[in-house]
Design an enzyme around this catalytic site. Structure first.
Site, mmCIF file in Angstrom:
data_model
loop_
_atom_site.group_PDB
_atom_site.id
_atom_site.type_symbol
_atom_site.label_atom_id
_atom_site.label_comp_id
_atom_site.label_asym_id
_atom_site.label_seq_id
_atom_site.Cartn_x
_atom_site.Cartn_y
_atom_site.Cartn_z
ATOM 1 N N ASP A 1 0.730 -1.129 0.052
ATOM 2 C CA ASP A 1 0.124 -0.003 0.035
ATOM 3 C C ASP A 1 0.810 1.290 0.049
ATOM 4 O OD1 ASP A 1 -1.510 -2.309 0.993
ATOM 5 O OD2 ASP A 1 -2.743 -1.178 2.062
ATOM 6 N N GLU B 1 -6.560 -10.753 -4.233
ATOM 7 C CA GLU B 1 -6.477 -11.772 -3.151
ATOM 8 C C GLU B 1 -7.584 -12.893 -3.522
ATOM 9 O OE1 GLU B 1 -5.886 -9.910 0.450
ATOM 10 O OE2 GLU B 1 -3.723 -9.630 0.011
HETATM 11 C C1 BGC Z 1 -5.693 -6.065 -0.194
HETATM 12 C C2 BGC Z 1 -4.347 -5.777 -0.227
HETATM 13 C C3 BGC Z 1 -3.654 -4.806 0.743
HETATM 14 C C4 BGC Z 1 -4.321 -5.169 2.271
HETATM 15 C C5 BGC Z 1 -3.926 -3.940 2.996
HETATM 16 C C6 BGC Z 1 -6.055 -6.174 1.611
HETATM 17 O O1 BGC Z 1 -7.447 -6.193 1.742
HETATM 18 O O2 BGC Z 1 -6.237 -7.040 -0.955
HETATM 19 O O3 BGC Z 1 -3.831 -5.632 -1.404
HETATM 20 O O4 BGC Z 1 -2.543 -4.499 0.847
HETATM 21 O O5 BGC Z 1 -5.547 -5.262 2.228
HETATM 22 O O6 BGC Z 1 -4.430 -2.631 2.743
#
Ligand code: BGC
Length: 715
Positions: free
Chosen positions: A310, A440
């Site tokens: 992020d 994800e």
């Molecule tokens: C996202 C990730 C992100 C993380 C922290 C997750 O829900 O899929 O891409 O890095 O949250 O924000």
């Protein structure tokens, strides 16, 4: 109260613990709330009796950073008083926090006693939540009073991470019209302040306190040198006051807004939202080279307060373009943890290279669910990408030479170790199998398009800079050989990028086309986010995206794509994307703007920019979504202003929302500061400082110089 980098470990318990699974999770510590106050009115005591508290007003002044809260409080015996609490975390002196109380009885005359004593840290050690994104365990800390210091002072230590910090606070007795505040020791040898006075209805009495919070030290040092550390904190706060600290901090905020504000004419709601986002981002950023920006900023312990991609991909652009000194510190955090990344690669069984943690505070991997965690190896290329972005915008040669190149090289080495050359459809390629991309809702796939494009970029950067520094002693120091670089170049050139020729779309990963499409529109709203309602495998086996994945490529590498290709990708991925991650909508907004889907661009952007203010994901209580805050800034600058930037070219291709008369912001580029004012049909560029530079608006070339600082260009 959260202190960036102050964390504790929690042992992770696995059903089956295989080799290489991290032993510990890391979680940022929640300290006591420095706004806490105990008030006695005659014989009624807020610590014992039930005072009814109504929060009448809460206000954040983003110009100064001051939070103003008004509470109307009624005791069980119907005594009513107003309590005004004003507080700020200083930006000029980062270990200072100020809080000021005003008490105004409205319907009684009588004795009031105010007691400011914090004698616990984080009483709960377990928080109940069904949400996997919330850490169940929290840090275990101990608070010890440091006696006889003349003001309440503590040593706070963690049980498992063995960290310690010293904290102290002083009452500011600057004004005579307010009651005296005395330092006292209670029967338990706890130290605090108290003040007792006789109050009349309508009278207002004020009490000010300044906290000074020391650096994080290894526990042994914190214990051994507690007095010494405390003395330096004392020296500072004893010679200052709530007001002068607030003024000094407000001045830093003024400078921040001067360079970083985004002014939107024609959309007042979005205007306040973007300012709130920038305020939070600026306040959350680590500035000591040993901390980054937690995914939740410093506002909650969701995701354990850990750092993810992020920072580099969603937040860093804002800092690189507006506060490059902070951007550098954030990148230095990655440099200081490079050694751990190398250790992790070696423990993993690789001969060379660095493997950065997917989620971490101290540099070591903290993701227990490695499928959607450690396997997101793209973090390595994300960091290399960020180094390049910082370098191309600031031209900071020194950083590139001393630190940046090493990060780029070691991450490139990782790809050469993890990927391999192989035949695909009868042709030699470089493949990277068994990785998880940004999305994800799929895991452990082969040749994730985003990962491979990023790895390709990473490898090319390593080759480019190895050649650039060929005549220096850097290659020797880092054991770079011509052979190694040649192999990296070959891997980059032969990188396998899965593509669906029939549909003309980039494939999220190899064989993605074989998965059945999930019909998102037929799923009941109550089942979102899907991750809380489906077994992961049900998601992994289908075409469904939690967030922008392939679309990230179209955002980050727009060059070389025709409009038709960008549209095909967008039309393919948008219907299968749930945007269950807050990192998604702003990115879709940027690509939508580039392909002239104006309404969609605006709708996605306006949701992204409001994420926390309207609690879009119903979880802002666990902390703000810092990546989304940064992505919203990118939505304006990359999306609506349409900047395209690479090493040797900077242009604007604006697509302003219909409602906006104009948007105004400053960017720092190549040692120049430029003020952009973008209207529906024209762009004004003004050189505010620096030697000037050339850029283009669509295909028209313009140049700003100190002699001719302002250019107006129709588009
Ligand atoms: C996202 C990730 C992100 C993380 C922290 C997750 O829900 O899929 O891409 O890095 O949250 O924000």
């Amino acid at each position: 109260m959260f202190i960036n980098g102050f964390f504790d470990y929690n042992q992770v318990s696995y059903g089956e613990k295989y080799r290489g699974y991290p032993d510990n999770d890391q979680v940022i510590n929640r300290l006591f709330d420095p706004r806490y106050i105990r008030i006695k009115v005659e014989d009624e005591d807020s610590a014992v009796d039930h005072f009814q508290v109504v929060n009448v007003d809460k206000n954040l002044d983003m110009q100064t950073g001051l939070v103003h809260e008004l509470f109307s409080i009624t005791t069980p015996e119907n005594r009513n008083f107003n309590l005004v609490v004003e507080s700020f975390a200083s930006l000029s002196k980062q270990n200072v926090y100020g809080v000021k109380y005003a008490i105004i009885p409205t319907n009684f005359e009588g004795d009031i006693e105010l007691i400011k004593l914090h004698d616990y840290v984080n009483q709960s050690t377990h928080q109940q939540s069904e949400d996997v994104r919330v850490n169940q365990d929290v840090g275990q800390m101990q608070l010890d009073f440091i006696p006889d210091n003349g003001q309440p002072s503590y040593l706070v230590t963690t049980f498992r991470s063995q960290q310690g910090i010293i904290l102290t606070y002083q009452a500011d007795q600057a004004t005579d019209s307010n009651p005296e505040i005395d330092y006292f020791e209670d029967d338990n040898h706890h130290y605090g302040y108290h003040s007792k006075y006789h109050a009349k209805p309508g009278s207002q009495k004020e009490f000010e306190f300044l906290f000074s919070i020391g650096d994080i030290h290894p526990l042994v040092n914190a214990r051994m040198y507690a007095d010494q550390y405390l003395a330096s904190l004392d020296n500072y706060i004893r010679n200052t006051s709530f007001n002068s600290e607030l003024m000094a901090s407000a001045q830093v905020w003024q400078t921040f807004w001067l360079h970083s504000d985004v002014k939107i004419d024609g959309d007042p709601v979005i205007q306040s939202c973007i300012r709130f986002n920038l305020f939070e981002l600026n306040q959350s950023a680590g500035r000591d080279e040993f901390t980054s920006i937690p995914a939740k900023g410093l506002t909650g312990n969701g995701y354990g307060g850990q750092f993810f991609w992020d920072t580099e991909i969603f937040m860093l652009p804002f800092f690189v373009y507006t506060e490059p000194t902070i951007a550098k510190k954030l990148l230095m955090y990655r440099y200081h943890t490079l050694q751990m990344a190398k250790e992790q690669a070696s423990d993993f069984g690789l001969e060379k290279g660095a493997m950065y943690a997917w989620r971490t505070i101290n540099g070591y991997e903290a993701s227990a669910y490695w499928l959607a965690g450690m396997a997101q190896f793209h973090i390595n290329a994300d960091i290399a990408f960020a180094v390049e972005q910082y370098y191309t915008i600031t031209n900071d040669e020194d950083f590139l030479k001393k630190d940046g190149f090493e990060i780029i090289l070691e991450t490139a080495r990782f790809w050469m170790q993890y990927g391999n050359f192989a035949q695909v459809n009868g042709k030699r390629h470089f493949v990277i199998n068994r990785v998880t991309g940004p999305d994800e809702y799929s895991a452990l796939v082969d040749n994730n398009y985003y990962t491979n494009v990023m790895a390709q970029f990473n490898l090319r950067l390593a080759a480019k800079y190895a050649e650039k520094f060929g005549d220096t002693d850097i290659p020797v120091q880092l054991n770079v050989t011509g052979e190694e670089i040649a192999e990296m170049k070959e891997a980059a050139d032969l990188m396998y990028l899965p593509y669906d020729q029939e549909k003309n779309v980039k494939l999220q990963f190899q064989n993605f086309e074989q998965l059945p499409k999930m019909s998102i529109s037929s799923i009941d709203q109550s089942r979102f986010p899907l991750l809380l309602h489906y077994h992961p495998l049900m998601l992994y086996r289908a075409q469904v995206n939690k967030q922008a994945d392939t679309i990230m490529v179209d955002y980050m590498f727009p060059q070389g794509n025709t409009q038709d290709q960008l549209k095909a990708d967008y039309d393919f991925y948008e219907p299968i994307t749930t945007h269950d991650s807050s990192l998604s909508k702003a990115i879709y907004a940027i690509v939508a703007a580039r392909i002239d889907r104006d309404q969609q661009a605006y709708d996605f952007f306006s949701q992204a920019v409001k994420t926390d203010l309207i609690d879009l994901h119903h979880n802002t209580k666990n902390g703000i979504h810092a990546g989304s805050l940064g992505a919203a800034w990118s939505g304006i600058v990359y999306g609506f202003a349409g900047i395209v930037n690479n090493a040797d070219h900077f242009s604007l291709e604006p697509h302003l929302p219909d409602a906006w008369n104009c948007v105004k912001f400053r960017l720092q580029l190549h040692h120049c500061e430029l003020l952009f004012t973008i209207y529906q049909d024209q762009v004004e560029v003004e050189l505010m400082s620096g030697k000037g530079m050339a850029l283009s608006v669509y295909n028209k070339k313009i140049k700003v110089t100190p002699e001719d600082p302002k250019q107006i260009c129709q588009y």
